[in-house]
Enzyme design. Structure first.
Site, PDB file in Angstrom:
ATOM      1  N   GLU A  90      -3.583   6.009  -4.633  1.00 47.42           N
ATOM      2  CA  GLU A  90      -3.933   4.593  -4.699  1.00 47.42           C
ATOM      3  C   GLU A  90      -3.140   3.901  -5.806  1.00 47.42           C
ATOM      4  OE1 GLU A  90      -8.412   4.385  -2.935  1.00 47.42           O
ATOM      5  OE2 GLU A  90      -8.254   4.752  -5.077  1.00 47.42           O
ATOM      6  N   CYS A 103      -0.528  -1.048 -11.371  1.00 49.91           N
ATOM      7  CA  CYS A 103      -1.014   0.192 -11.985  1.00 49.91           C
ATOM      8  C   CYS A 103      -0.662   1.337 -11.033  1.00 49.91           C
ATOM      9  CB  CYS A 103      -2.524   0.080 -12.188  1.00 49.91           C
ATOM     10  SG  CYS A 103      -3.285   1.556 -12.850  1.00 49.91           S
ATOM     11  N   CYS A 110      -5.893  14.874 -10.229  1.00 47.89           N
ATOM     12  CA  CYS A 110      -5.625  15.074 -11.654  1.00 47.89           C
ATOM     13  C   CYS A 110      -6.214  16.408 -12.093  1.00 47.89           C
ATOM     14  CB  CYS A 110      -6.256  13.933 -12.452  1.00 47.89           C
ATOM     15  SG  CYS A 110      -5.850  13.980 -14.216  1.00 47.89           S
ATOM     16  N   CYS A 114     -11.573  14.787 -16.917  1.00 46.05           N
ATOM     17  CA  CYS A 114     -12.357  13.920 -17.809  1.00 46.05           C
ATOM     18  C   CYS A 114     -13.704  13.580 -17.159  1.00 46.05           C
ATOM     19  CB  CYS A 114     -11.583  12.638 -18.126  1.00 46.05           C
ATOM     20  SG  CYS A 114     -10.045  12.956 -19.011  1.00 46.05           S
ATOM     21  N   CYS A 117     -14.212  10.047 -15.220  1.00 52.61           N
ATOM     22  CA  CYS A 117     -13.170   9.549 -14.321  1.00 52.61           C
ATOM     23  C   CYS A 117     -13.379  10.032 -12.889  1.00 52.61           C
ATOM     24  CB  CYS A 117     -11.800  10.002 -14.824  1.00 52.61           C
ATOM     25  SG  CYS A 117     -10.455   9.479 -13.772  1.00 52.61           S
ATOM     26  N   GLY A 155      -3.861  10.511 -12.016  1.00 51.04           N
ATOM     27  CA  GLY A 155      -3.021  11.550 -12.609  1.00 51.04           C
ATOM     28  C   GLY A 155      -2.665  11.311 -14.066  1.00 51.04           C
ATOM     29  N   SER A 187       0.491   5.698 -19.984  1.00 49.40           N
ATOM     30  CA  SER A 187      -0.755   6.104 -20.626  1.00 49.40           C
ATOM     31  C   SER A 187      -0.959   7.609 -20.508  1.00 49.40           C
ATOM     32  CB  SER A 187      -1.924   5.372 -19.946  1.00 49.40           C
ATOM     33  OG  SER A 187      -3.142   5.753 -20.537  1.00 49.40           O
ATOM     34  N   HIS A 211     -11.152   7.385 -26.740  1.00 46.34           N
ATOM     35  CA  HIS A 211     -12.561   7.438 -26.302  1.00 46.34           C
ATOM     36  C   HIS A 211     -13.565   7.944 -27.319  1.00 46.34           C
ATOM     37  CE1 HIS A 211     -10.797   6.146 -22.671  1.00 46.34           C
ATOM     38  NE2 HIS A 211     -10.309   7.315 -22.323  1.00 46.34           N
ATOM     39  N   HIS A 285     -17.094   1.967 -15.990  1.00 45.67           N
ATOM     40  CA  HIS A 285     -17.443   1.718 -14.599  1.00 45.67           C
ATOM     41  C   HIS A 285     -18.099   2.985 -14.054  1.00 45.67           C
ATOM     42  CE1 HIS A 285     -13.814  -0.864 -15.395  1.00 45.67           C
ATOM     43  NE2 HIS A 285     -14.796  -1.725 -15.190  1.00 45.67           N
ATOM     44  N   CYS A 328     -10.578   0.565 -13.771  1.00 48.28           N
ATOM     45  CA  CYS A 328     -10.214   1.736 -14.574  1.00 48.28           C
ATOM     46  C   CYS A 328     -11.160   2.908 -14.313  1.00 48.28           C
ATOM     47  CB  CYS A 328     -10.259   1.346 -16.042  1.00 48.28           C
ATOM     48  SG  CYS A 328      -9.789   2.677 -17.146  1.00 48.28           S
TER      49      CYS A 328
END
Lengths: 346, 226
Positions: A90, A103, A110, A114, A117, A155, A187, A211, A285, A328
């Protein structure tokens, strides 16, 4: 058949030489691939018909159309692209006044795991090629209006370093898209060797997912902390000369009761002392089954103010595209992984 | 300005070591060793490569912290650059390795260790270092011959050693994946620590499952194969 799109000038020149074409055909190919709005080798009209046919016998142009586009009420768009491995990725396009930020994803899924995520929940399915990364910009309808690019999709870019660096070369070279590297941000969660190689080989901005400044907390949120502690990441950044125009920023999702306290402000100030940087606070989110909660608006603003008081430029990033799961941490193509492609782990 | 290849963290600098052993413990799975020259904490990792032209990869140490050798367990990836060559090393050959580093360590509290495949390595290192009291080890594998060190672990841990096999069946082996085993438990202890090691998807699925069964996420520590 191999794609031309995604090759560097050197590689395109090599293609030309191997096919017995003039060496300068490499430059012509780069112009057609990256600077003109065509999608077929046959449209490369400054090459002879014979040479176009020769190229077509060995190569395809290599652009891939998105198979689905969703649009948010705030104008954000989410594009779904198939990959060479029959998987999906995506890409988000975020409009904001006169800016259009894309983005891009760098991997299918990935490996980093995390806790907060959505992409992590699908595991890792494969690396993207440089062509597949750049295609996410070249094959969207806003391709001629893109002002900024962020490598913050699916990723970890520095877990696919070679292809990410190649994509940056294509995007920033005069023979390529000729974009300023100052309009590109990559990032990372802090894979140190990859980060240093990137800093050495690119002029693009760096963003680090931080974080929490505390080791024990970060280990629980981000398994990478076990291998590459944030203190080591920051130590490396402190020793780097970013110059006047290159930026480093730190991403910080604010979780209720977890990383939004005064002691976090104090420790962040201590950790980042001496770095000219910005902290981007991000609203969490929620994802299915998460034990985490986003902090409330009042605490978020207070946290921002306290960090600014400590002398760290801190902003709150606007949430965009949440209604289409483009915000995000929400990108995922897990539901599209065919049963035949499901991952075995024992 | 620093360069990646000059990465200054001395613990992650690679140096030449001499191979002392290479055992194929299961088809396509090798255990290589070299002389230990420094102390380490069980659970730590090393970076290794066959020569400096090949990017190093990270592997958990798979030996006890008082043993004379450092050992590393790895799968041979047929299309890989490093592991096919690494599988062919013989005693006397040199490879490049870092000192052990990382902080995936057991804090001594009651814990469940959950691993799949070669993810057993850090837990075997802990076990060989004398850490096994109050531990339950759950190991998942596709085939029965992938339960590395099982004789030793079964002898020492008894019913605290649980094998889950997804593709073959045998007595004393749970038929299914690690997640199936965990799902079948009516309740899980919520006041102990859980250590996970394996591929990203296994870690994420097991972590989600534990959380759904009431385990606080703060009690879960994971090591993922990067």
């Amino acid at each position: 058949m191999e794609a031309l799109f995604g090759k560097t000038l050197d590689e395109l020149t090599q293609v030309a030489i191997e096919l017995g074409l003039p060496k300068f055909t490499g430059k012509q190919l780069a112009e057609w691939l990256y600077q003109k709005d065509i999608r077929l080798i046959d449209e490369m009209t400054n090459l002879s018909k014979k040479n176009r046919d020769l190229l077509s016998q060995h190569y395809k142009f290599g652009l891939v159309e998105p198979t689905r586009v969703q649009e948010s009420i705030d104008g954000t768009k989410k594009y779904l692209f198939p990959t060479l491995q029959n998987k999906f990725i995506e890409t988000a396009m975020i409009p904001d006044d006169d800016r259009k930020t894309v983005c891009v994803s760098s991997q299918v899924g990935c490996k980093m795991g995390c806790l907060f995520c959505m992409t992590a929940k699908q595991g890792f399915q494969g690396q993207l090629s440089a062509g597949e990364i750049v295609n996410q910009i070249r094959s969207i309808s806003e391709r001629n209006e893109v002002t900024n690019i962020v490598y913050m999709g699916m990723g970890e870019p520095f877990d696919n370093l070679e292809q990410v660096l190649k994509s940056l070369e294509i995007l920033t070279s005069e023979w390529g898209f000729a974009m300023s590297p100052r309009r590109i941000t990559v990032s990372t969660i802090g894979i140190i060797p990859g980060m240093l190689t990137f800093l050495n080989n690119s002029e693009a901005h760096l963003a680090v997912s931080l974080h929490t400044p505390f080791d024990d907390e970060r280990k629980r949120l981000m398994p990478v902390q076990v291998a590459y502690p944030i203190a080591e990441v920051v130590k490396e950044i402190k020793s780097w000369d970013f110059g006047r125009q290159r930026r480093v920023s730190f991403e910080y999702i604010v979780f209720k009761g977890l990383n939004d306290s005064p002691k976090h402000v104090t420790e962040l100030a201590r950790l980042l002392n001496g770095i000219k940087c910005r902290i981007n606070l991000i609203r969490f989110h929620p994802i299915p089954g998460t034990p985490l909660e986003g902090t409330d608006e009042q605490t978020l603003q207070l946290f921002k103010d306290k960090l600014n008081d400590k002398g760290i430029l801190t902003t709150v990033r606007a949430s965009r595209g949440q209604d289409i799961y483009a915000a995000c941490g929400l990108l995922s193509t897990k539901e599209l992984l065919g049963k035949g492609n499901s991952v075995q782990f024992g | 300005m620093p360069k990646a290849e000059e990465y200054r963290n001395s613990s992650i600098t690679l140096k030449e070591v001499i191979i002392t052993g290479n055992e194929e413990v299961s088809p396509g799975v090798h255990l290589i060793s070299w002389k230990r020259e420094q102390n380490f904490i069980p659970g730590q990792v090393v970076k290794i490569t066959i020569d400096q032209s090949v990017a190093p990869r990270i592997y958990s140490v798979c030996s006890g912290n008082s043993e004379a050798e450092i050992r590393v367990l790895f799968n041979v990836k047929e299309d890989g650059i490093l592991t096919p060559r690494l599988s062919g090393v013989i005693p006397g050959m040199k490879i490049w390795a870092s000192n052990p580093y990382g902080s995936f360590k057991d804090y001594g509290n009651p814990a469940w260790w959950i691993a799949t495949g070669t993810g057993i390595a850090p837990f075997y290192s802990m076990f060989r270092s004398g850490i096994s009291e109050n531990k339950t080890l759950i190991h998942g594998a596709r085939y029965l011959n992938q339960f590395y060190f099982e004789d030793e672990l079964e002898w020492a841990l008894g019913d605290k050693y649980i094998r889950c096999c997804s593709q073959e069946q045998s007595c004393n082996v749970f038929p299914g994946r690690v997640t199936d085993y965990l799902n079948e438990q009516k309740s899980l202890p919520t006041d102990i620590n859980y250590y996970l090691c394996g591929k990203a998807l296994m870690v994420v699925e097991v972590r989600d499952l534990l959380i759904s069964k009431g385990v606080p996420y703060e009690n879960i520590l994971a090591e993922i194969y990067f």
